[in-house]
Scaffold this motif. Structure first.
Motif, short mmCIF file in Angstrom:
data_model
loop_
_atom_site.label_atom_id
_atom_site.label_comp_id
_atom_site.label_asym_id
_atom_site.label_seq_id
_atom_site.Cartn_x
_atom_site.Cartn_y
_atom_site.Cartn_z
N THR A 14 50.95 22.19 55.49
CA THR A 14 51.92 22.43 56.56
C THR A 14 53.33 21.90 56.28
O THR A 14 54.22 22.07 57.10
CB THR A 14 51.43 21.81 57.87
OG1 THR A 14 51.14 20.43 57.62
CG2 THR A 14 50.20 22.52 58.39
N ALA A 48 43.50 25.61 61.87
CA ALA A 48 44.23 24.40 61.49
C ALA A 48 43.27 23.31 61.07
O ALA A 48 42.17 23.18 61.63
CB ALA A 48 45.08 23.92 62.66
N THR A 49 43.69 22.54 60.07
CA THR A 49 43.01 21.31 59.71
C THR A 49 43.78 20.19 60.39
O THR A 49 45.00 20.07 60.19
CB THR A 49 43.03 21.11 58.19
OG1 THR A 49 42.42 22.26 57.58
CG2 THR A 49 42.26 19.86 57.78
N VAL A 50 43.09 19.41 61.20
CA VAL A 50 43.77 18.41 62.01
C VAL A 50 43.22 17.02 61.69
O VAL A 50 42.00 16.82 61.67
CB VAL A 50 43.55 18.69 63.52
CG1 VAL A 50 44.38 17.72 64.37
CG2 VAL A 50 43.89 20.12 63.87
N LEU A 75 42.32 24.73 69.30
CA LEU A 75 43.45 25.13 68.47
C LEU A 75 44.66 25.45 69.36
O LEU A 75 45.79 25.03 69.08
CB LEU A 75 43.08 26.35 67.62
CG LEU A 75 44.15 26.86 66.66
CD1 LEU A 75 44.43 25.84 65.57
CD2 LEU A 75 43.73 28.20 66.05
N CYS A 80 48.32 23.41 69.35
CA CYS A 80 49.59 24.07 69.10
C CYS A 80 50.55 23.78 70.26
O CYS A 80 50.24 24.04 71.41
CB CYS A 80 49.38 25.58 68.94
SG CYS A 80 50.83 26.42 68.32
N VAL A 87 48.54 18.16 62.03
CA VAL A 87 48.01 19.36 61.38
C VAL A 87 48.47 19.35 59.92
O VAL A 87 49.67 19.33 59.65
CB VAL A 87 48.48 20.63 62.10
CG1 VAL A 87 47.96 21.87 61.38
CG2 VAL A 87 48.02 20.62 63.55
N ALA A 106 47.13 25.00 57.59
CA ALA A 106 47.11 26.02 58.64
C ALA A 106 46.76 27.38 58.06
O ALA A 106 47.14 27.70 56.93
CB ALA A 106 48.45 26.09 59.34
#
Lengths: 483, 376
Positions: free
Chosen positions: A125, A181-183, A206, A210, A219, A222
């Motif tokens: 990101t 997304a990787t959070v 998700l 956002c 994040v 993405a």
């Protein structure tokens, strides 16, 4: 002296600076952690430059695992974390506190996967918004959200603020173009939300992440929806002598079934400023609209003819159609230099309250009246198709009291936006700038449930402190919980 | 006694708030009914609550592309009203009465609660992408709002997104703000017969890489369908371009009237009407659809595709475990139980499950709203 209060830093944390920096350097390659005030200087503020504060330290991770390691250390030590993309927030969304560690996404620069058959791109990101479309260009695709800071701003920041842009009338904003997304959570745990498929399952976390302004997690990767590039695009310029008539023209175009990719509006103050600056050749009138449509040359002709039919019924001062690329650029030139042109006159504060389209003329008239009351000039340039205003309040930062007057004027404009059925912010986010106005739009209960949602993700309230929620509201909420 | 007789039907947000506050205090589970088109998963022991009297349009502004409406309003009433202004709910709310067997009328509240989206979701996004704001009553009886009536709004956390698709487990909607879009002036469908799933997805991937705004890409019974929409002059142009791209294949053109009937039939899953087996919705990467449907065929049953291959409808005896094992990525949701055992939703990984569970407790601390419906 500025008017937005920030909480006093936790002295106990400031005293432990060396210990925290050492723990970060132990968990990550040491060169990714900077704490020398000379080096962290650049992180003291974002694009809301009136507010600045040196952070405790800055971490520049290159992978999700490194972000998680930094978060784990901060969590274990009870240190607030300020997530930061490129620092282009106009709302102070990345303003640090003295007791916070900034986790920057700038070195998360990988393009991980482009899949045109399944129509997505997967990125780290920290890549810039514009570079995503650049990567996609050879494949004939693009990424639709296009905030005006797109040359510099990162996808991480776009997701945090749910960024829009000039073209979202047709393509929607970030949340409509984000598939997965990787959070990294405050605990350092990593979760995957959504993915490369067209629908998430279960609760839409998700959608919640956002636009959450770094309140819930960071994040790091993405999955973005990509679109085939249009065959072509062409703008027209329409001038009117009245804001009401220009507003009516916007509504009629929308009702006609043509969906332009953009409808931009500039008032006479802005038109004069851009004429003095870039001599774009705009007509001198109360309202200038730029309407852009897309398609094949024939399709564009057809849509422009429909728009002309509508515009002509309202007696425009001018209807100018771009016949080629140069003329198209000339039409856009003034709009694109509008902020710079206003900046030549004086310092400015840019707001982004959004109002229902039917309320545009009334809102513009009221802003004019408020301008006289506050004794500060204002220019209006905005995305008219979706009612996303951008009043630019002119003030002089070197004149004592001017910033405060501009902020008071800005607050009145935002209250007006809410009063006519709109909202405080359409695309810039709340940050610190609009934090204390949240009670204008939301009741205590409305805010309470949002803060309770933050509790779920960030029970210790370590993430992006003193943003989004009024300090009084969050203090009351947290002390009620502690009881 | 029928379910209808025992139903509570509050006529205002205030009344609804009182009913829920009392149920919260007594910890009485509540089953929430919109139009009654989905009746699975509710226990007869629960209090039943209907949104039927929370109905009607609050405001509709075609020039702003916004509609504010109460949840009990029927989708058909909304669609008729929008059609008079040449607008529509562009995501094409799915109407699955034909396969779900309910005899009710789909309501907008139900559509939002289920995030139901039809074939055009491929191009314009899902129901959740067209939801601008909500008012709702949470599990404690608090009247809350989030979002608003404007198309761009980033003021605070976006709770509308989690409300959409939460199947009434977080709160009861009292007002939704929807974005409306101009209805296509012209439309046409290209039908390509004699294609396997893998061949159809190839066609879809090529067509969807063009700038021709394909507004539907579905496959059933060996035929791939591409829906073209636009202004009057756009449709023939786009059709010609696409036919030229696939000139080596057999192509039938279906006119506007035929197109409307066809996509209604696809959206309502006519091909599964009258069946009784479990019905599943699989969300997959389109290019995986060929391999996945091969595995489905081995399990027995029938399938069709939508969303360019990203959505597989499967009606057959395969179990949830078998289906989920057949997916390289994505998930399988049970839409009609038909005697199937096991969870309707793909169980999320532990941390996501924990967050989801805590969110539900935040909105509904006593877990009284459609309890367990999403983990059934």
């Amino acid at each position: 002296m500025s008017t937005i209060a920030m909480p006093a830093p936790d002295q106990a944390i400031l005293n432990r600076k060396e210990e925290v920096v050492a723990a970060l350097r132990a968990a990550l390659p040491a060169e990714l952690v900077i704490s020398d005030p000379a080096e962290t200087h650049a992180y003291e503020c974002d694009a809301l430059t009136a507010y600045r504060c040196p952070p405790l330290a800055v971490v520049l991770p290159r992978t999700t695992a490194e972000v998680a390691a930094a978060m784990t250390v901060c969590h274990a030590h009870g240190i607030p974390v300020v997530p930061r993309g490129a620092g282009t927030s106009l709302a102070g969304g990345a303003l640090p506190t003295a007791d916070s560690v900034i986790i920057s996404t700038l070195r998360l620069r990988g393009y991980l996967e482009i899949d045109t058959d399944n129509r997505f791109i997967r990125v780290q990101t920290g890549v810039t918004n514009l570079s995503v479309s650049g990567e996609l260009d050879p494949h004939g695709f693009f990424y639709a959200p296009d905030p005006s800071s797109q040359l510099a701003c990162t996808i991480a920041g776009n997701i945090a603020m749910n960024s829009g842009g000039a073209h979202c009338l047709k393509y929607g904003v970030t949340t409509n173009n984000l598939m997965g997304a990787t959070v990294v959570l405050t605990t350092g745990e990593v979760i995957e939300l959504g993915g490369t498929e067209m629908g998430p399952e279960g609760l839409d976390l998700l959608g919640l992440i956002c636009g959450s302004e770094g309140q819930l997690g960071i994040v790091t990767e993405a999955v973005l929806r990509i679109l085939p590039k249009p065959e072509g695009a062409r703008p027209v310029l329409i001038g009117y002598d009245s804001a009401e008539v220009a507003g009516e023209c916007v509504a009629k175009i929308i009702r006609s079934g043509v969906i332009p990719v953009a409808i931009e509006y500039m008032d006479d103050v802005v038109v004069r400023a851009v004429e003095d600056f870039v001599h774009a050749g705009y007509p001198t009138c109360t309202a200038v609209l730029i309407v852009e449509v897309e398609g094949s040359p024939d399709e564009i002709d057809h849509q422009i003819a429909l728009i002309r039919e509508i515009a002509d019924t309202l007696n425009p001062v001018e209807f100018r159609e771009a016949r080629n690329g140069d003329e198209a650029m000339a039409i856009w030139k003034g709009r694109k230099s509008a902020f710079g042109a206003m900046g030549r006159i004086n310092d400015y504060m840019c707001l982004d309250g959004t109002v229902p389209v039917s309320q545009l003329p009334y809102t513009l008239r009221r802003i004019g009246e408020l301008s006289k009351e506050h004794g500060l000039e204002v220019g209006n340039v905005f995305h008219a198709g979706d009612g996303n205003m951008h009043p630019l309040i002119l003030f002089n930062a070197n004149t004592p009291g001017d910033l405060e007057r501009a902020e008071a004027f800005g607050a009145d404009i935002l209250r007006l936006c809410v009063e006519v059925g709109g909202c405080l912010t359409g695309e810039h986010g709340v940050g610190v700038e609009k934090r204390d106005l949240m009670t204008v739009q939301y009741t205590d209960d409305d805010l309470s449930i949002q803060m309770a949602v933050k509790d779920v993700f960030d029970p210790d309230w370590l993430l992006n402190p003193a943003k989004v929620f009024p300090l009084q509201s969050s203090a009351a909420h947290r002390s009620a919980e502690a009881r | 006694m029928t379910v209808q007789d025992e139903m509570l039907a509050p006529a205002s947000e205030q009344e609804l708030s009182e009913v829920i506050a009392e149920a919260h205090a007594r910890r009485t589970p509540i089953g929430i009914f919109g139009g009654g088109t989905r009746i699975e998963g509710r226990s007869p022991e629960w209090l039943t609550l209907s949104t039927a009297r929370l109905s009607g349009v609050v405001t509709y502004e075609p020039g702003e592309m916004t509609l504010i409406v109460r949840p009990g309003t029927s989708v058909s009433e909304i669609e008729e009203m929008l059609a008079r202004e040449n607008q529509s709910l562009a995501f094409e709310p799915a109407d699955l009465r034909g396969v779900l067997g309910g005899n009710g009328t789909p309501t907008i509240g139900g559509v939002v609660a289920a995030n139901d989206s039809g074939p055009r979701r491929l191009r314009v996004g899902a129901c959740r992408d067209h939801l601008l704001g909500v008012r709702f009553v949470d599990g404690q009886g608090r009247i809350l709002k989030n979002g608003g009536r404007v198309m761009k709004n980033v003021t605070g956390l976006d709770l509308g997104k989690v409300m959409c698709g939460s199947f009434g487990t977080l709160g009861v909607l009292t007002e939704v703000v929807m974005k409306t879009l101009p209805a296509a002036r012209a439309t046409e469908t290209l039908a390509l017969p004699g294609l396997s799933v893998a061949q159809a997805v190839e066609v879809f991937s090529v067509a969807l890489a063009t700038p021709y705004d394909i507004a539907g890409a579905a496959w059933r019974d060996g035929t791939a369908y591409l829906r073209i929409e636009g202004l009057d002059r756009q449709v023939p142009y786009r059709s010609e371009k696409l036919r030229a791209m696939f000139r080596n294949r057999e192509i039938d053109q279906i006119d506007a009237e035929g197109t409307r009937a066809l996509w209604r039939s696809l959206r309502e899953l006519d091909h599964f009407a009258g069946t009784a087996a479990p019905l599943w919705r699989l969300m997959v990467r389109p290019t995986d659809a060929g391999a996945i449907t091969g595995r489905l065929a081995a399990l027995g049953g029938a399938f069709s595709l939508d969303w360019g291959g990203g959505l597989i409808w499967y009606c057959g005896p395969g179990s949830g475990t078998q289906l989920r094992a057949a997916l390289p990525s994505g998930h399988a949701t049970l839409i009609r139980r038909g005697g199937a055992e096991g969870p309707a939703f793909t169980p999320p990984p532990p941390v996501v499950a924990r967050l989801s569970d805590q969110l539900r407790r935040t909105f509904d601390p006593a877990r009284i709203l459609n309890p367990g419906l999403m983990d059934a």
